[in-house]
Design a protein around this motif. Structure first.
Motif, PDB file in Angstrom:
ATOM      1  N   ILE A  43       0.956  -0.767  -0.191  1.00 31.36           N
ATOM      2  CA  ILE A  43       0.104  -0.142   0.047  1.00 31.36           C
ATOM      3  C   ILE A  43       1.251   0.937   0.191  1.00 31.36           C
ATOM      4  CG2 ILE A  43      -1.683   1.162   1.337  1.00 31.36           C
ATOM      5  CD1 ILE A  43      -2.084  -1.625   3.240  1.00 31.36           C
ATOM      6  N   GLY A  44       0.513   2.404  -0.728  1.00 32.83           N
ATOM      7  CA  GLY A  44       1.733   3.275  -1.293  1.00 32.83           C
ATOM      8  C   GLY A  44       0.494   4.528  -1.247  1.00 32.83           C
ATOM      9  N   VAL A  45       1.462   5.551  -1.095  1.00 35.27           N
ATOM     10  CA  VAL A  45       0.565   7.026  -2.096  1.00 35.27           C
ATOM     11  C   VAL A  45       1.186   8.143  -2.760  1.00 35.27           C
ATOM     12  CG1 VAL A  45      -1.083   7.799  -2.666  1.00 35.27           C
ATOM     13  CG2 VAL A  45      -1.297   6.461  -0.412  1.00 35.27           C
ATOM     14  N   LYS A  46       1.579   8.688  -3.887  1.00 33.33           N
ATOM     15  CA  LYS A  46       2.589   9.735  -3.811  1.00 33.33           C
ATOM     16  C   LYS A  46       1.844  11.096  -4.075  1.00 33.33           C
ATOM     17  CE  LYS A  46       5.674   7.304  -5.816  1.00 33.33           C
ATOM     18  NZ  LYS A  46       8.072   7.402  -4.487  1.00 33.33           N
ATOM     19  N   ALA A  47       3.197  11.955  -3.150  1.00 34.47           N
ATOM     20  CA  ALA A  47       2.537  13.186  -3.143  1.00 34.47           C
ATOM     21  C   ALA A  47       3.750  14.340  -3.299  1.00 34.47           C
ATOM     22  CB  ALA A  47       2.076  13.954  -0.883  1.00 34.47           C
ATOM     23  N   ALA A  48       3.903  15.741  -3.619  1.00 31.08           N
ATOM     24  CA  ALA A  48       4.238  16.861  -3.825  1.00 31.08           C
ATOM     25  C   ALA A  48       4.854  16.430  -3.040  1.00 31.08           C
ATOM     26  CB  ALA A  48       3.731  17.919  -4.768  1.00 31.08           C
ATOM     27  N   GLN A  49       6.537  17.690  -3.094  1.00 36.24           N
ATOM     28  CA  GLN A  49       6.437  17.686  -1.285  1.00 36.24           C
ATOM     29  C   GLN A  49       7.040  19.103  -1.481  1.00 36.24           C
ATOM     30  OE1 GLN A  49      11.129  16.232  -2.985  1.00 36.24           O
ATOM     31  NE2 GLN A  49      10.660  14.286  -1.423  1.00 36.24           N
ATOM     32  N   ARG A  50       7.291  20.009  -0.252  1.00 38.06           N
ATOM     33  CA  ARG A  50       7.165  20.932   0.352  1.00 38.06           C
ATOM     34  C   ARG A  50       9.519  21.335   1.259  1.00 38.06           C
ATOM     35  NH1 ARG A  50       4.152  19.387   4.333  1.00 38.06           N
ATOM     36  NH2 ARG A  50       4.831  20.414   6.442  1.00 38.06           N
ATOM     37  N   ALA A  51       9.643  21.547   1.011  1.00 33.89           N
ATOM     38  CA  ALA A  51      10.968  22.544   1.294  1.00 33.89           C
ATOM     39  C   ALA A  51      10.411  23.381   2.457  1.00 33.89           C
ATOM     40  CB  ALA A  51      11.794  23.442   0.397  1.00 33.89           C
ATOM     41  N   GLU A  52      11.318  23.178   3.894  1.00 36.19           N
ATOM     42  CA  GLU A  52      11.451  23.499   4.969  1.00 36.19           C
ATOM     43  C   GLU A  52      13.063  24.648   5.369  1.00 36.19           C
ATOM     44  OE1 GLU A  52       9.015  19.888   6.653  1.00 36.19           O
ATOM     45  OE2 GLU A  52       9.074  21.427   8.173  1.00 36.19           O
ATOM     46  N   THR A 106      18.005  23.062   4.678  1.00 36.75           N
ATOM     47  CA  THR A 106      17.014  23.131   3.722  1.00 36.75           C
ATOM     48  C   THR A 106      16.400  21.545   4.100  1.00 36.75           C
ATOM     49  OG1 THR A 106      17.213  25.447   3.409  1.00 36.75           O
ATOM     50  CG2 THR A 106      15.859  23.570   2.107  1.00 36.75           C
ATOM     51  N   TYR A 107      15.299  21.712   4.132  1.00 36.45           N
ATOM     52  CA  TYR A 107      15.127  19.773   3.966  1.00 36.45           C
ATOM     53  C   TYR A 107      13.936  19.497   3.549  1.00 36.45           C
ATOM     54  CZ  TYR A 107      13.531  20.481   8.107  1.00 36.45           C
ATOM     55  OH  TYR A 107      12.560  21.150   8.902  1.00 36.45           O
ATOM     56  N   GLN A 108      13.486  18.577   2.945  1.00 35.71           N
ATOM     57  CA  GLN A 108      12.013  17.790   2.497  1.00 35.71           C
ATOM     58  C   GLN A 108      11.638  16.908   3.791  1.00 35.71           C
ATOM     59  OE1 GLN A 108      12.818  18.002  -1.863  1.00 35.71           O
ATOM     60  NE2 GLN A 108      11.725  19.626  -1.677  1.00 35.71           N
ATOM     61  N   SER A 109      10.583  17.356   4.289  1.00 31.94           N
ATOM     62  CA  SER A 109      10.570  16.289   5.402  1.00 31.94           C
ATOM     63  C   SER A 109       9.574  14.954   4.263  1.00 31.94           C
ATOM     64  CB  SER A 109       9.619  16.085   6.260  1.00 31.94           C
ATOM     65  OG  SER A 109      10.316  17.453   7.213  1.00 31.94           O
ATOM     66  N   PRO A 110      10.165  13.840   4.867  1.00 34.81           N
ATOM     67  CA  PRO A 110       9.132  12.941   4.833  1.00 34.81           C
ATOM     68  C   PRO A 110       7.894  12.434   4.742  1.00 34.81           C
ATOM     69  CG  PRO A 110      10.694  11.391   5.643  1.00 34.81           C
ATOM     70  CD  PRO A 110      10.644  13.110   5.782  1.00 34.81           C
ATOM     71  N   ASP A 111       6.281  12.332   4.378  1.00 32.04           N
ATOM     72  CA  ASP A 111       5.512  12.286   5.174  1.00 32.04           C
ATOM     73  C   ASP A 111       4.326  10.778   4.815  1.00 32.04           C
ATOM     74  OD1 ASP A 111       4.057  15.108   3.453  1.00 32.04           O
ATOM     75  OD2 ASP A 111       4.113  13.514   2.742  1.00 32.04           O
ATOM     76  N   ASN A 112       2.963  10.507   5.406  1.00 31.92           N
ATOM     77  CA  ASN A 112       2.526   9.705   4.757  1.00 31.92           C
ATOM     78  C   ASN A 112       2.174   9.798   3.040  1.00 31.92           C
ATOM     79  OD1 ASN A 112       2.533   9.785   7.481  1.00 31.92           O
ATOM     80  ND2 ASN A 112       0.276  10.546   7.458  1.00 31.92           N
ATOM     81  N   SER A 113       2.837  10.671   2.069  1.00 30.43           N
ATOM     82  CA  SER A 113       2.083  10.865   1.079  1.00 30.43           C
ATOM     83  C   SER A 113       3.655  10.027   0.238  1.00 30.43           C
ATOM     84  CB  SER A 113       1.234  11.969   0.333  1.00 30.43           C
ATOM     85  OG  SER A 113       2.817  13.228   0.698  1.00 30.43           O
ATOM     86  N   TYR A 114       4.147  10.146   0.677  1.00 28.99           N
ATOM     87  CA  TYR A 114       5.039   9.318  -0.223  1.00 28.99           C
ATOM     88  C   TYR A 114       5.633   7.849  -0.457  1.00 28.99           C
ATOM     89  CZ  TYR A 114       6.892  14.211   0.249  1.00 28.99           C
ATOM     90  OH  TYR A 114       7.448  15.047   0.252  1.00 28.99           O
ATOM     91  N   GLY A 115       4.486   7.352  -0.207  1.00 27.83           N
ATOM     92  CA  GLY A 115       5.024   5.444  -0.046  1.00 27.83           C
ATOM     93  C   GLY A 115       5.944   5.245   0.377  1.00 27.83           C
ATOM     94  N   LEU A 116       6.573   5.391   1.948  1.00 25.94           N
ATOM     95  CA  LEU A 116       7.404   4.850   2.166  1.00 25.94           C
ATOM     96  C   LEU A 116       7.491   3.740   2.610  1.00 25.94           C
ATOM     97  CD1 LEU A 116       9.638   8.082   3.008  1.00 25.94           C
ATOM     98  CD2 LEU A 116       9.755   7.133   1.315  1.00 25.94           C
ATOM     99  N   ILE A 117       6.173   3.610   3.388  1.00 33.79           N
ATOM    100  CA  ILE A 117       5.844   2.125   3.909  1.00 33.79           C
ATOM    101  C   ILE A 117       5.265   1.293   3.256  1.00 33.79           C
ATOM    102  CG2 ILE A 117       5.167   1.496   6.226  1.00 33.79           C
ATOM    103  CD1 ILE A 117       5.789   4.030   7.615  1.00 33.79           C
TER     104      ILE A 117
END
Length: 946
Positions: free
Chosen positions: A32-41, A75-86
């Motif tokens: 199970i996984g989903v993709k989403a756009a990244q944002r920088a912090e 500067t980094y881009q945090s992973p979140d639930n939408s990246y399909g990492l799990i």
């Protein structure tokens, strides 16, 4: 009660396809996984140091996190639930946690994993990103913690950043020492003794017996003394370090001054130390001292005092100039282009911890820094129900407006399995307590509940509803509609608004003109201009009444109870005496209260009672007086004729022009707004003020008796402080003297009490002097506080440490001031025990203060005390009516004057009209000032009607 309903009736084709693919994948043991756009912090480097480096104090951490220091950002881009990492295989219960490199090239490492369910959580061990779990439920979340770590590439600069708070604080501390009163006062005293420095430059001639020049003594320090003299001459009598210190104290930011001028002021301090040390070395040299004392250059005591003072100064400054002022060599730790506001912020951060300058970072610089840890989730077979509870209300400050504002929205998130029934969701929402929490948390002023507001929901969860997607469920409260009923006194066009929301605030309109509206709101009295908040169906009514008149309570009290006391009357009617006001409606000629009739041969005067307020208070006509004519001054009495009419009768033969009627109202204390006891206190104010004034002026005269001593003390107190600070007096005495200087002088170095005495002595009258006392009594710099501070300080200096005080003044040849200071002290103690504060009823900001104090001062020993309980007061008002003109002595139409109106009169009128006879007043039948055929026509009608 209305409900806002939103029902889903169909799903999009795209969503149905996604669900079909998902179900197929689960059956096949897929992931199970989903993709989403990244944002920088971005996080500043200083923030990372503050979090990662142990043993940093709060002050150091705040400065590092302030954004005011140099250093790159991460500067980094945090992973979140939408990246399909799990990915999760529900059948095999296997989890794969993929590595993550964000779009900026940062590598995040998965450091932990767990399965979270309603039963708790299960820790999952990962090997090469893979692990398995035992939980058998259908609704759960897999969570993995990803951490980003960066290397410390420049440990030397990093160490400087960690030491920056100390370096800044130490530099600021050095400035504090150089700008402090101890250093600056000695510099000022040294500059004031330029002549002594010049003598060190010029050398000293020593004369023996008979005035024979024995030797000319040159001082080794003369070059240094010359430099000090040159500085005084170049800087308008100030030493260079004093000028720098003043610049620093007057600068907008201490840190900005440190960074821009720190090297200059340090150099000035080093130069001052070198030159002053040379002077000190000569003056403290035992060989020089014995010679100087022997040939009259100075006494041993004075040399000791000067050397002690300079020695302490040198000791203080030595620590500052020996300090490396490390921040000046490491200015690159500050961010470039700091503004004045940023420097000011840095000042506050440094000043927040007084011990910051005493500690510096001494630990090891870490090799890596943890940037952020992010939890990534993969939900299995669950949906999110976001519950929001909101309310729209009429704001507290809104007047005559239907506009609403939002109260803070309460939000909670509930996780529900797919297919959950709507009733189950509602049960979970209720169990969460989110709605109850919102209702309880909102300001009770708005009264949000289902009685006063309409409750609506965004989703119908009843019936056959099942959960098929994430939803947001909103519970909204909006004000219910209330009715405003407009009763008596409102015209048709004024009966708006008739429907208003709960909480609507209506300002009761004022009457346009000289009158006022008397309102009732649901039967309760209200004034025009009042703001009425509508919280239920409301009935308004109003009557048009006469305008209110406002009266001073002091004037009322004096008129009723001090009619023979001129002083009390004069004082109680002054505007600067706060006695309060009350309001009444007052009868006037224009109110049409009086009428008269003499048709029966006797004059009957009718006077109506007049309402004094909206309650049951009435002005009653008491007596009348005939004015003008032969009957001028004749009194008449009124008796009650009916409910509000009073009548008086008198002989119609009396000659007068008008009748003046005295109206009287008896005022209950509740109308005046005070009690009888408070009224008695007001009546006694003149006596209290004059009694106090006698003591207040006496205290000022006692203080004035020490004027010459105050003048001497004022002129010498700063020089005295320098000597005290360099003396052997106890530290307790020095602290007391310093406290006196800090609290008893204005910005120009003048004693406050000395200024007040000059102001007092310039007054020409006792009233003016009393006004000075009133105006200068209160506050930290006022007479009371200043006398207390003098007594407190002198108790320590001149009493508790008496011997050291006397010895000190004797040593510096100031023993002639001992008696003066003792005299001031005795006077101060006498005044302190007898000071009387200005009466709280006096308004010292009122323009009429001087008028009041003149009356009070002139009435000392001229007022009396009142001790009798007071009856309720009365007020009187005069209303008058003019006498109607006397009736003519003839009857219109009786042209021949025979007492009859007949054909003879008609014939005479014809002759008048044709000019055959001169007109007479009785011929002008219609009273228009002319005799015409119209009069003839009217006369004929009179004759016929008879």
């Amino acid at each position: 009660m209305g409900r806002m309903i939103k029902r889903k009736t169909k799903r999009s084709l795209a969503l149905m396809l996604v669900l079909t693919m998902l179900i197929s994948a689960m059956n096949m043991g897929a992931v199970i996984g989903v993709k989403a756009a990244q944002r920088a912090e971005t996080v500043p480097y200083g923030n990372l140091l503050a979090v990662n480096v142990a043993d940093l104090g709060d002050a150091e951490a705040e400065i590092l996190c302030s954004g005011l220091l140099a250093g790159d950002t991460v500067t980094y881009q945090s992973p979140d639930n939408s990246y399909g990492l799990i990915t999760v295989d529900p059948d095999t219960k296997e989890i794969t946690v993929s590595p993550y490199t964000d779009g900026l090239g940062n590598t995040w490492t998965a450091v932990s994993c767990r399965v979270v369910s309603h039963d708790g959580q299960e820790i999952v061990s990962l090997t090469d990103g893979k692990g398995s779990f035992a939980y058998g439920g259908d609704a759960y979340t897999v969570e993995a913690d990803y951490k980003l770590t960066v290397s410390v590439d420049n440990p030397e600069f990093t160490e400087k950043l960690l030491k920056a708070p100390y370096m800044l604080a130490k530099g600021a501390s050095n400035l504090d020492v150089l700008c402090g009163s101890d250093v600056q006062a000695t510099l000022e005293a040294l500059a004031q003794n330029r002549d002594l420095l010049q003598r060190l430059v010029d050398g000293y001639d020593m004369y023996g017996p008979g005035g024979v020049l024995v030797k000319h003594l040159d001082f080794p320090c003369k070059d240094s003394a010359q430099k000090l003299v040159d500085q005084c001459d170049a800087n308008d009598g100030k030493l260079e370090l004093k000028v720098k210190g003043d610049e620093c104290k007057n600068s907008a930011s201490k840190t900005a001054y440190l960074m821009n001028n720190g090297a200059d002021i340090k150099q000035s301090a080093e130069d001052a130390y070198t030159n002053i040390y040379a002077v000190y070395e000569d003056l403290s040299n035992p060989g020089y001292q014995s010679t100087l004392v022997a040939y009259g250059f100075a006494t041993q005591e004075i040399l000791n005092t000067v050397c002690n003072s300079l020695g302490r100064w040198l000791e203080t400054v030595k620590s500052v100039i020996d300090d490396p002022w490390a921040i000046l060599d490491n200015a690159d730790v500050l961010a470039e282009g700091l503004t004045d506001a940023q420097y000011a912020a840095l000042d506050q951060l440094i000043a927040a911890d007084a011990t910051l300058a005493d500690r510096t970072f001494e630990g090891a610089v870490p090799e890596t820094l943890d940037v952020k840890t992010v939890t990534v989730e993969a939900e299995v077979n669950r949906y999110t129900v976001t519950v929001q509870v909101s309310a729209q209300v009429i704001d507290k400050t809104g007047i005559d407006t239907f506009e609403t504002v939002s109260l803070p929205t309460e939000t909670t998130v509930i996780k529900m399995t797919a297919g959950s029934a709507g009733t189950d969701i509602l049960s979970q929402i209720e169990a969460s307590g989110v709605e109850a929490s919102a209702l309880a948390g909102w300001d009770s002023f708005y009264g949000v509940n289902e009685e006063n507001y309409v409750r609506s929901v965004s989703e119908d969860l009843t019936g056959e509803y099942t959960l098929e997607d994430n939803i947001t469920y909103t519970i909204a409260y909006t004000p219910c509609t209330l009715t405003v009923i407009y009763g008596e006194g409102y015209a048709e066009g004024e009966k708006t608004p008739a429907q208003v929301p709960y909480g609507y605030q209506m300002k009761l309109p004022r009457y346009i003109g000289d009158l006022v509206y008397d309102y009732t709101v649901n039967g309760n009295e209200a004034d025009q201009g009042d703001v009425v908040r509508i919280t239920g169906n409301t009935t308004l009514s109003r009557l048009t009444g006469k305008a209110w008149n406002y009266y001073g309570i002091g004037k009322l009290i004096s008129a009723n109870y001090a009619a023979d006391d001129t002083a009390a009357q004069n004082i109680l009617t002054r505007t600067a005496l706060r006695t309060g006001t009350f309001r009444l409606r007052t009868p006037a000629n224009s109110d049409g209260l009086l009428s008269m009739d003499n048709s029966t041969g006797v004059y009957t005067v009718t006077a109506k009672a007049f309402k004094a307020d909206t309650g049951d208070l009435w002005w009653i006509p008491e007596t009348g007086t005939l004015k003008g004519g032969e009957a001028d001054g004749t009194a008449i009495s009124f008796t009650l004729a009916d409910g509000i009419n009073y009548t008086a009768q008198f002989d119609s033969s009396l000659s007068f022009d008008r009748i003046a009627v005295n109206y009287k109202v008896v005022l209950p204390w509740s109308v005046v707004g005070i009690s009888a006891e408070e009224a008695l206190e007001i009546l006694n104010l003149p006596h209290a003020l004059t009694t106090d004034a006698a003591e207040q002026l006496s205290s000022m005269e006692t203080l004035n008796g020490q004027y010459a001593n105050f003048e001497a003390l004022n002129d010498n107190i700063n020089a005295l402080w320098v000597s005290v600070n360099g003396s052997e007096m106890p530290q307790e005495s020095k602290d007391a003297m310093k406290d006196l200087l800090d609290n008893c002088q204005d910005g120009d170095g003048t004693l406050y009490l000395y200024s007040y005495l000059n102001e007092y002595r310039a007054c020409e009258t006792k009233g003016e002097k009393l006004a000075v006392y009133y105006l200068r009594y209160d506050g930290a710099t006022g007479i009371k506080a200043q006398i207390d501070k003098f007594c407190e300080s002198f108790d320590i200096i001149a009493i508790d440490n008496r011997d050291s005080f006397v010895d000190f003044l004797t040593q510096i040849n100031y023993d002639q001031y001992i008696d003066k200071i003792d005299q001031i002290y005795v006077a101060m103690k006498d005044i302190q025990s007898s000071l009387v504060a200005p009466n709280a009823s006096v308004d010292t900001a009122d323009d009429g203060l001087n008028a009041l104090t003149e009356l009070v001062a002139d009435s000392i020993d001229g007022t009396r005390a009142y001790g009798t309980a007071l009856d309720v007061p009365v007020m009187n008002a005069e209303v008058s009516i003019e006498k109607e003109p006397d009736a003519p002595e003839y009857t219109l139409g009786d042209i021949d004057g025979d007492g009859k109106i007949n054909a003879k009169d008609s014939n005479l009128l014809k002759k008048i009209i044709t000019g055959k006879m001169t007109g007479v007043p009785a011929a002008d039948i219609n009273g228009d000032g002319k005799v015409t055929v119209v009069d003839l026509y009217m006369l004929r009608r009179i004759i016929v009607s008879k």
